[in-house]
Design an enzyme around this catalytic site. Sequence first.
Site, PDB file in Angstrom:
ATOM      1  CD  GLN A 134      16.689 -59.805-110.365  1.00 30.36           C
ATOM      2  OE1 GLN A 134      17.122 -60.130-111.477  1.00 30.36           O
ATOM      3  NE2 GLN A 134      15.197 -59.657-110.108  1.00 30.36           N
ATOM      4  N   GLY A 135      19.953 -60.884-106.632  1.00 30.61           N
ATOM      5  CA  GLY A 135      20.049 -62.142-105.706  1.00 30.61           C
ATOM      6  C   GLY A 135      18.663 -62.701-105.554  1.00 30.61           C
ATOM      7  CB  SER A 137      17.244 -67.131-109.545  1.00 36.43           C
ATOM      8  OG  SER A 137      16.695 -66.629-110.511  1.00 36.43           O
ATOM      9  CD  GLU A 252      14.242 -58.923-114.362  1.00 37.26           C
ATOM     10  OE1 GLU A 252      13.895 -58.977-113.183  1.00 37.26           O
ATOM     11  OE2 GLU A 252      15.088 -59.593-115.012  1.00 37.26           O
ATOM     12  CD  GLU A 383       7.665 -72.315-121.256  1.00 38.95           C
ATOM     13  OE1 GLU A 383       8.483 -71.656-120.598  1.00 38.95           O
ATOM     14  OE2 GLU A 383       7.997 -72.733-122.467  1.00 38.95           O
TER      15      GLU A 383
HETATM   16  C1  LIG Z   1      19.846 -64.307-119.348  1.00 34.37           C
HETATM   17  C2  LIG Z   1      19.516 -64.501-117.941  1.00 34.37           C
HETATM   18  C3  LIG Z   1      19.935 -63.538-116.933  1.00 34.37           C
HETATM   19  C4  LIG Z   1      19.273 -63.779-115.720  1.00 34.37           C
HETATM   20  N1  LIG Z   1      19.657 -63.064-114.606  1.00 34.37           N
HETATM   21  C5  LIG Z   1      19.336 -63.248-113.220  1.00 34.37           C
HETATM   22  C6  LIG Z   1      19.936 -62.192-112.162  1.00 34.37           C
HETATM   23  O1  LIG Z   1      20.510 -61.532-112.508  1.00 34.37           O
HETATM   24  N2  LIG Z   1      19.482 -62.458-110.967  1.00 34.37           N
HETATM   25  C7  LIG Z   1      18.581 -63.734-110.747  1.00 34.37           C
HETATM   26  O2  LIG Z   1      18.100 -63.776-109.386  1.00 34.37           O
HETATM   27  N3  LIG Z   1      18.032 -64.595-111.609  1.00 34.37           N
HETATM   28  C8  LIG Z   1      18.804 -64.537-112.828  1.00 34.37           C
HETATM   29  N4  LIG Z   1      18.317 -65.189-113.758  1.00 34.37           N
HETATM   30  C9  LIG Z   1      17.673 -66.228-113.656  1.00 34.37           C
HETATM   31  C10 LIG Z   1      16.041 -66.393-114.314  1.00 34.37           C
HETATM   32  O3  LIG Z   1      15.215 -65.672-113.411  1.00 34.37           O
HETATM   33  C11 LIG Z   1      15.470 -67.979-113.839  1.00 34.37           C
HETATM   34  O4  LIG Z   1      16.455 -68.868-114.916  1.00 34.37           O
HETATM   35  C12 LIG Z   1      14.034 -68.206-114.319  1.00 34.37           C
HETATM   36  O5  LIG Z   1      13.343 -67.433-113.423  1.00 34.37           O
HETATM   37  C13 LIG Z   1      13.748 -69.713-114.480  1.00 34.37           C
HETATM   38  O6  LIG Z   1      14.161 -70.225-113.463  1.00 34.37           O
HETATM   39  P1  LIG Z   1      14.992 -71.804-113.580  1.00 34.37           P
HETATM   40  O7  LIG Z   1      15.958 -71.627-114.368  1.00 34.37           O
HETATM   41  O8  LIG Z   1      15.080 -72.271-112.096  1.00 34.37           O
HETATM   42  O9  LIG Z   1      14.066 -72.720-114.347  1.00 34.37           O
HETATM   43  P2  LIG Z   1      13.015 -73.800-113.896  1.00 34.37           P
HETATM   44  O10 LIG Z   1      11.935 -72.731-112.997  1.00 34.37           O
HETATM   45  O11 LIG Z   1      13.376 -74.865-113.126  1.00 34.37           O
HETATM   46  O12 LIG Z   1      12.061 -73.845-114.979  1.00 34.37           O
HETATM   47  C14 LIG Z   1      12.262 -75.129-115.696  1.00 34.37           C
HETATM   48  C15 LIG Z   1      11.126 -75.147-116.917  1.00 34.37           C
HETATM   49  O13 LIG Z   1       9.913 -75.292-116.494  1.00 34.37           O
HETATM   50  C16 LIG Z   1       9.006 -74.646-116.672  1.00 34.37           C
HETATM   51  N5  LIG Z   1       7.952 -74.240-115.740  1.00 34.37           N
HETATM   52  C17 LIG Z   1       8.334 -74.242-114.336  1.00 34.37           C
HETATM   53  N6  LIG Z   1       7.464 -73.853-113.626  1.00 34.37           N
HETATM   54  C18 LIG Z   1       6.117 -73.799-114.537  1.00 34.37           C
HETATM   55  C19 LIG Z   1       4.704 -73.598-114.229  1.00 34.37           C
HETATM   56  N7  LIG Z   1       4.044 -73.489-113.389  1.00 34.37           N
HETATM   57  N8  LIG Z   1       4.023 -73.724-115.377  1.00 34.37           N
HETATM   58  C20 LIG Z   1       4.476 -73.998-116.686  1.00 34.37           C
HETATM   59  N9  LIG Z   1       5.831 -74.021-116.914  1.00 34.37           N
HETATM   60  C21 LIG Z   1       6.680 -74.084-116.063  1.00 34.37           C
HETATM   61  C22 LIG Z   1       9.830 -73.345-117.192  1.00 34.37           C
HETATM   62  O14 LIG Z   1       9.099 -72.576-118.008  1.00 34.37           O
HETATM   63  C23 LIG Z   1      10.942 -73.895-117.677  1.00 34.37           C
HETATM   64  O15 LIG Z   1      10.782 -74.054-119.148  1.00 34.37           O
HETATM   65  C24 LIG Z   1      18.666 -65.167-115.272  1.00 34.37           C
HETATM   66  C25 LIG Z   1      18.406 -65.962-116.133  1.00 34.37           C
HETATM   67  C26 LIG Z   1      18.735 -65.789-117.575  1.00 34.37           C
HETATM   68  C27 LIG Z   1      18.501 -66.700-118.575  1.00 34.37           C
END
Ligand SMILES: Cc1cc2nc3c(=O)[nH]c(=O)nc-3n(C[C@H](O)[C@H](O)[C@H](O)COP(=O)(O)OP(=O)(O)OC[C@H]3O[C@@H](n4cnc5c(N)ncnc54)[C@H](O)[C@@H]3O)c2cc1C
Length: 401
Positions: A134-135, A137, A252, A383
């Site tokens: 899944q691409g 993020s 998902e 969150e």
């Molecule tokens: C085990 C695992 C597997 C994954 N696999 C995939 C994959 O296959 N393909 C893919 O595309 N992605 C994948 N991801 C990525 C995942 O979807 C993102 O990590 C996730 O959506 C959070 O984004 P971020 O890491 O950029 O954190 P950020 O969005 O930067 O968030 C940082 C913090 O801020 C908080 N926050 C942000 N916005 C808000 C808001 N509006 N209100 C309250 N709190 C907020 C968040 O809750 C978090 O605590 C995976 C992640 C993990 C951990």
Amino acid sequence: MDFSYTPKEEAFRKEVRDWLDVHMKELPNWWRNPEVMGPEIDSDEYHQFSLWWHKKLYAAGFVGIAWPKEYGGRGATLLEQVVYNEEMAKARAPGPANGLGIGWAGPTIMAYGSEEQKKRFLPKILSAEEHWCQGFSEPEAGSDLANVQTRAVDAGDHYVVNGQKVWTTGGHYSDWAILLVRTDPNAPKHRGLTYLLLDMHSPGVTVRPLRQITGHAEFNEVFLDSVKILKSLQIGETNRGWHIAVGTLAFERSALATTVQRENTFQDLIKVARQVKRHGRPVIEDPLVRQRLAQFHIDIQVLKYTGLRSLTGQLRGDRPGPETLVVNLFGTELNLRMQEFAMEIQGPYSRLMRGSDYAIDNGSWQFSFLSARGTAIASGTLEIKRNVIAERGLGLPRSNR
Ligand SMILES: Cc1cc2nc3c(=O)[nH]c(=O)nc-3n(C[C@H](O)[C@H](O)[C@H](O)COP(=O)(O)OP(=O)(O)OC[C@H]3O[C@@H](n4cnc5c(N)ncnc54)[C@H](O)[C@@H]3O)c2cc1C
């Protein structure tokens, strides 16, 4: 709510149980016995093991249970899928390979793809001949997924795509990816996105593994440098990719919800509480420990019945909705609490990782404790899930995103 199963569903349950009775014996010792050390989960050996087991499940007709027969599925009902999931989890059997294909990409193609795309992709997802990732993020698009910056420029019968994806689970052994790209940089951010299928072997695709807190490298960065993607690989309309991506996330989140796994963790927790001693006595004799265990049991029942409510909605033909998110949120938090409690009762032993002679259950708790953090982020952080429940479930005003 009707809790009973029809004779047909019970007959299917027996078929699954009989199959498991025979085939669980063929699993390697390290799978069945936590005392025995198995291969690392990001190793080639583990991947080959996963494919070997997948082939057995597929040959028995146990992959894509509720998918239509014409696309390689069993054509059974959603309830038969539930029966199957329950029996597999109770037996602690390994799941199929290609989880992202079966749980995410496949249902999305089935719901939004053209007939040609369904025929081309769905059977090979089920047979695991083609692996998917899944691409979505990106470094600046996680919780705020609509901020995707990977750019796809229209070049006639194809797009030219440039950008970077991150946290791409299994990207290093995938053949295809579901990809969210920006096709209109001038439109409001939710309206300029398009949903594409990317051949991971295309020229210009570079995959670099990332090592996570558990020490394994299951995620990747994916760089796209002038990658050509044919328009026949587009799902849905141009600039209308956002609502399809939301659909994928709903699949998902529903795929992640499961009660029996929590029940298994709970039973393992009881074993550890019997095994570990404090002041010469098993910690399970401590009344405070017993209270905590009782509360976990109550929470599992809450999870189970809320899950059945969600299932009732799906049986009526509804797409997974906010109640599915509640199950996912509560189940994920419950797992985190149980994993933390396992560390707490292990005391000084909680510091011993896999490979240490004295580690309880061969360090498997330390691994599951660390990887549980990831489940609180994947498919949207806790969150973000709370925000979605508030907005779509309770009708509260939108958060300031
Ligand atoms: C085990 C695992 C597997 C994954 N696999 C995939 C994959 O296959 N393909 C893919 O595309 N992605 C994948 N991801 C990525 C995942 O979807 C993102 O990590 C996730 O959506 C959070 O984004 P971020 O890491 O950029 O954190 P950020 O969005 O930067 O968030 C940082 C913090 O801020 C908080 N926050 C942000 N916005 C808000 C808001 N509006 N209100 C309250 N709190 C907020 C968040 O809750 C978090 O605590 C995976 C992640 C993990 C951990």
